[in-house]
Design an enzyme around this catalytic site. Structure first.
Site: not given
Length: 218
Positions: A66-68
């Site tokens: 899950i992206s930053q």
């Protein structure tokens, strides 16, 4: 039964996260508001709940992350989403980025390369009541049958800009994609001025999982 609780603590943590992202230079209030609205901890295993509001990427299985939150905000801000925009997202992942686009009023078509992740996220998003158009397959080729798109967002690092994606973008449309090697990529914003003229802007370095497929990494 999926039990989703958004407590005062979670809401407070989200406010703090928005503050951090704002300090890092995100100015688009609609984007900041979407991040403040969407409970990121819903996208985490409850045992890892405490990590949900740290400004960092996190593994979600199947070799994906899950992206930053800052990266999500940065890419979304570059897209300049208008309500009603038809957006193609390459790399559904956890569904968090797609949900942010949905909150901004976009009509989101999202494609995922990993079968297990595709099935899990599709099921989960319907429980959240977030309606995206889900597809399973090779995102590097786009989804030509639903083209053209106002905006295209790629959430995995590509070796080059896939030609198929540029073809599926409307004139006046924007493609945001990280391009580079397998370790780091430059964020690229491509605006389609005419069918043959593309305006290109480069931004900071980021690190994404590789874009797999015919026009990505083999």
């Amino acid at each position: 039964m999926l039990k989703l609780e958004d407590s005062y603590r979670h809401k407070g943590q989200r406010k703090e996260l928005v503050k951090i992202i704002r300090q890092k230079g995100i100015k688009d209030e609609a984007v900041l508001n979407a991040i403040n609205t969407l409970p990121r901890h819903f996208f985490f295993d409850s045992a890892l709940d405490s990590h949900a509001y740290e400004d960092k990427a996190f593994p979600i299985g199947e070799g994906q992350t899950i992206s930053q939150p800052y990266t999500v905000a940065f890419q979304t801000e570059l897209l300049n989403i208008k309500p009603g925009d038809k957006v193609l997202e390459i790399g559904t992942g956890s569904g968090y980025q797609g949900a942010i686009l949905h909150l901004l009023g976009a009509d989101v078509h999202t494609i995922e390369y990993q079968k297990k992740l595709f099935e899990r996220t599709k099921k989960f998003m319907s429980k959240l009541g977030i309606h995206l158009h889900f597809y399973f397959g090779d995102g590097s080729k786009g989804i030509p049958e639903h083209a053209p798109y106002d905006k295209i967002l790629v959430t995995a690092g590509a070796p080059v800009v896939p030609n198929s994606l540029l073809k599926q973008l409307k004139v006046g449309g924007i493609l945001v994609i990280p391009v580079g090697d397998r370790r780091t990529q430059k964020m690229m914003k491509l605006t389609k001025i005419t069918e043959t003229k593309i305006e290109q802007e480069e931004f900071d370095n980021f690190a994404f999982v590789p874009l797999l497929g015919l026009e990505g990494w083999k």
